[in-house]
Design a protein around this motif. Structure first.
Motif, PDB file in Angstrom:
ATOM      1  N   ARG A  33       0.858  -1.184   0.000  1.00 24.48           N
ATOM      2  CA  ARG A  33       0.000   0.000   0.000  1.00 24.48           C
ATOM      3  C   ARG A  33       0.895   1.236   0.000  1.00 24.48           C
ATOM      4  N   PHE A  34       0.455   2.286  -0.681  1.00 21.74           N
ATOM      5  CA  PHE A  34       1.202   3.546  -0.588  1.00 21.74           C
ATOM      6  C   PHE A  34       1.201   4.002   0.863  1.00 21.74           C
ATOM      7  N   PRO A  35       2.332   4.449   1.411  1.00 21.29           N
ATOM      8  CA  PRO A  35       2.309   5.033   2.754  1.00 21.29           C
ATOM      9  C   PRO A  35       1.400   6.261   2.770  1.00 21.29           C
ATOM     10  N   GLU A  36       0.845   6.567   3.931  1.00 22.53           N
ATOM     11  CA  GLU A  36      -0.058   7.727   4.057  1.00 22.53           C
ATOM     12  C   GLU A  36       0.647   9.027   3.667  1.00 22.53           C
ATOM     13  N   ASN A  65      -1.380   2.636 -18.121  1.00 22.33           N
ATOM     14  CA  ASN A  65      -2.470   1.795 -17.620  1.00 22.33           C
ATOM     15  C   ASN A  65      -2.011   0.801 -16.571  1.00 22.33           C
ATOM     16  N   SER A  66      -0.882   0.202 -16.834  1.00 26.86           N
ATOM     17  CA  SER A  66      -0.373  -0.800 -15.893  1.00 26.86           C
ATOM     18  C   SER A  66      -0.067  -0.151 -14.537  1.00 26.86           C
ATOM     19  N   MET A  67       0.628   0.994 -14.590  1.00 28.32           N
ATOM     20  CA  MET A  67       0.975   1.694 -13.347  1.00 28.32           C
ATOM     21  C   MET A  67      -0.292   2.181 -12.629  1.00 28.32           C
ATOM     22  N   ALA A  68      -1.285   2.592 -13.427  1.00 28.90           N
ATOM     23  CA  ALA A  68      -2.523   3.098 -12.829  1.00 28.90           C
ATOM     24  C   ALA A  68      -3.262   1.982 -12.091  1.00 28.90           C
ATOM     25  N   PHE A  69      -3.315   0.824 -12.695  1.00 29.47           N
ATOM     26  CA  PHE A  69      -4.006  -0.317 -12.062  1.00 29.47           C
ATOM     27  C   PHE A  69      -3.287  -0.690 -10.758  1.00 29.47           C
ATOM     28  N   ILE A  70      -1.973  -0.775 -10.825  1.00 30.46           N
ATOM     29  CA  ILE A  70      -1.203  -1.121  -9.615  1.00 30.46           C
ATOM     30  C   ILE A  70      -1.413  -0.043  -8.553  1.00 30.46           C
ATOM     31  N   ALA A  71      -1.333   1.226  -8.980  1.00 33.85           N
ATOM     32  CA  ALA A  71      -1.470   2.324  -8.012  1.00 33.85           C
ATOM     33  C   ALA A  71      -2.823   2.254  -7.308  1.00 33.85           C
ATOM     34  N   GLU A  72      -3.887   2.086  -8.075  1.00 36.14           N
ATOM     35  CA  GLU A  72      -5.220   2.045  -7.447  1.00 36.14           C
ATOM     36  C   GLU A  72      -5.342   0.848  -6.509  1.00 36.14           C
ATOM     37  N   GLN A  73      -4.780  -0.257  -6.929  1.00 34.63           N
ATOM     38  CA  GLN A  73      -4.842  -1.451  -6.076  1.00 34.63           C
ATOM     39  C   GLN A  73      -4.029  -1.274  -4.790  1.00 34.63           C
ATOM     40  N   ALA A  74      -3.087  -0.333  -4.820  1.00 37.78           N
ATOM     41  CA  ALA A  74      -2.263  -0.063  -3.633  1.00 37.78           C
ATOM     42  C   ALA A  74      -2.768   1.155  -2.869  1.00 37.78           C
ATOM     43  N   GLY A  75      -3.996   1.589  -3.178  1.00 35.07           N
ATOM     44  CA  GLY A  75      -4.588   2.718  -2.451  1.00 35.07           C
ATOM     45  C   GLY A  75      -4.225   4.074  -3.015  1.00 35.07           C
ATOM     46  N   LEU A  83       0.768  11.752 -17.400  1.00 33.53           N
ATOM     47  CA  LEU A  83       0.575  10.786 -16.302  1.00 33.53           C
ATOM     48  C   LEU A  83       0.972  11.414 -14.971  1.00 33.53           C
ATOM     49  N   PHE A  84       0.034  11.337 -14.021  1.00 34.54           N
ATOM     50  CA  PHE A  84       0.291  11.747 -12.637  1.00 34.54           C
ATOM     51  C   PHE A  84      -0.154  10.578 -11.776  1.00 34.54           C
ATOM     52  N   VAL A  85       0.770   9.926 -11.122  1.00 33.21           N
ATOM     53  CA  VAL A  85       0.412   8.695 -10.419  1.00 33.21           C
ATOM     54  C   VAL A  85       1.146   8.621  -9.087  1.00 33.21           C
ATOM     55  N   GLY A  86       0.421   8.180  -8.064  1.00 32.88           N
ATOM     56  CA  GLY A  86       1.048   8.046  -6.746  1.00 32.88           C
ATOM     57  C   GLY A  86       0.020   8.153  -5.647  1.00 32.88           C
ATOM     58  N   ASN A  87       0.440   8.744  -4.520  1.00 31.29           N
ATOM     59  CA  ASN A  87      -0.481   8.895  -3.387  1.00 31.29           C
ATOM     60  C   ASN A  87      -1.746   9.621  -3.831  1.00 31.29           C
ATOM     61  N   LYS A  88      -2.873   9.092  -3.389  1.00 29.46           N
ATOM     62  CA  LYS A  88      -4.158   9.594  -3.873  1.00 29.46           C
ATOM     63  C   LYS A  88      -4.325  11.094  -3.592  1.00 29.46           C
ATOM     64  N   GLU A  89      -4.049  11.467  -2.358  1.00 27.34           N
ATOM     65  CA  GLU A  89      -4.269  12.860  -1.964  1.00 27.34           C
ATOM     66  C   GLU A  89      -3.434  13.821  -2.823  1.00 27.34           C
TER      67      GLU A  89
END
Ligand code: AHG
Ligand code: MN
Ligand code: MN
Length: 355
Positions: A201-204, A280-290, A314-320
């Motif tokens: 999971r991505f750290p908070e 797409n691949s990174m996005a799927f992994i990112a969402e699955q990791a929160g 592409l902007f990918v990483g911690n949701k917030e």
């Protein structure tokens, strides 16, 4: 997240356990993952000895995007296509190294793989981490005799599995089948991938941003304002970390917390990275990791690709962090309005979570 001592689980064991526990983790999908891993072990071997043998240097060719192609890109592409086609489950492969889809003649397999065989390949000759990225889709019309056009270009949200192999100081496989993200590290002494990072999971906290800031002056105003904000207003300073290999940059951010950005620019509004092979691949992994993945305005996984080599910002990483970035893009996206505001000397507003 990290697996403790005395809990050795091989990739093989993990795959078997998943098949037992989750009905959608079919034997066919497992076979494809095994085939990809087999090819990646061979690629890994070549990557590791790249400095020793005369495999470095350019082939003199350019790929369909007009970029230089290095020998290892082609090697990796061929290994993967070979393993997937011989494996018999994959009827079509789309690769960054090939202009069109490749069809596995006579194959009754129902799966489609899109891949970047070697990501970050300009880093090979300076011994920096590189990777392989893959996405697995199922044919939409499972019963049709032939592969249909609608099977080929699906939204990222249709992926049934995605992952990457990182050829770094250790070789790692990180993948998801839609049930969380798990990481496996290759133990070279026994030649096995061992489960090393369970349910990643991505750290908070997010204190890292990764972007090629050398292109700053060509960034759109929203991206510039976001960068200004995190450098100027954040309570705790962010670290800037950019390797120039998406897999390696993404992997670090996934484990440590961070946002990876490859924005559109005034010169290349669609950015550089490919929706189909990379984002797409990174996005799927990112969402699955929160986490989250966006093109700045919308969810990456919702974009319907129009062609195989389509690019996307592409902007990918911690949701917030991704949401914050979207906020800036929405606010400053309209450049004309922003320029008018500046003329009137209106101070740019700050995001909610500024100091
Ligand atoms: P590839 O080697 O598959 O062409 O991908 C390179 C990509 C990606 O790995 C990385 O994030 C990006 O290019 C770096 O680009 P810049 O050198 O423009 O920063
Ligand atoms: Mn790439
Ligand atoms: Mn590549």
């Amino acid at each position: 997240m990290k697996v403790g001592r005395n809990q050795i689980v091989t990739l093989e064991q993990f795959i078997l356990d998943q098949e037992r526990d989750f009905p959608y983790a079919t034997g066919q999908l497992s076979k494809i993952i095994r085939d990809i891993v087999l090819a990646c072990r061979i690629i890994n071997r070549e990557v590791n000895k790249a400095g020793l043998v005369d495999i470095l240097g350019l082939t003199g060719d350019v790929n369909v995007q007009g970029e230089e192609v290095q020998k290892l890109d082609i090697f990796a592409h061929e290994q993967l296509v070979d393993a997937l086609f011989k494996g018999g489950m994959v009827c079509v492969v789309g690769s960054e190294e090939q202009e069109d889809f490749l069809f596995n003649e006579g194959c009754e397999g129902k799966y489609i793989v899109l891949m970047d065989p070697l990501d970050g390949s300009s880093n090979i000759d300076v011994n920096v981490s590189i990777g392989t990225i893959f996405s697995i889709y199922r044919r939409r019309d499972y019963d049709a005799d032939e592969v249909l056009k609608t099977d080929l270009l699906q939204r990222g949200s249709e992926q049934i599995a995605a992952g990457y192999v990182l050829y770094g100081s250790s070789t790692m496989l990180v993948y998801t089948t839609g049930n969380g993200v798990n990481g496996f590290t290759l133990d070279p002494s026994i030649g096995e991938f061992l489960l090393s990072h369970r349910n990643i999971r991505f750290p908070e906290q997010c204190h890292t941003y990764s972007v090629n800031e050398g292109h700053y002056r060509t960034f759109f105003e929203g991206t510039k304002q976001y960068l200004r904000h995190i450098k100027r207003d954040a309570k705790e300073p962010y670290s800037s970390r950019y390797i120039g290999s998406l897999v390696a940059d993404f992997h670090r951010n996934l484990l440590k917390g961070g946002i990876f950005m490859y924005p559109g620019t005034t010169e290349k509004p669609e950015g550089k990275l490919r929706l189909t092979f990379e984002a797409n691949s990174m996005a799927f992994i990112a969402e699955q990791a929160g986490g989250a993945a966006s093109d700045g305005r919308k969810r990456i996984l919702d974009i319907l690709p129009k062609h195989l080599h389509q690019r996307t910002p592409l902007f990918v990483g911690n949701k917030e962090e991704v949401r914050k970035l979207e906020w800036y893009i929405k606010k400053y996206g309209n450049r004309a309005k922003y320029m008018a505001d500046l003329k009137e000397d209106k101070a740019p507003p700050l995001a909610n979570n500024s100091k």
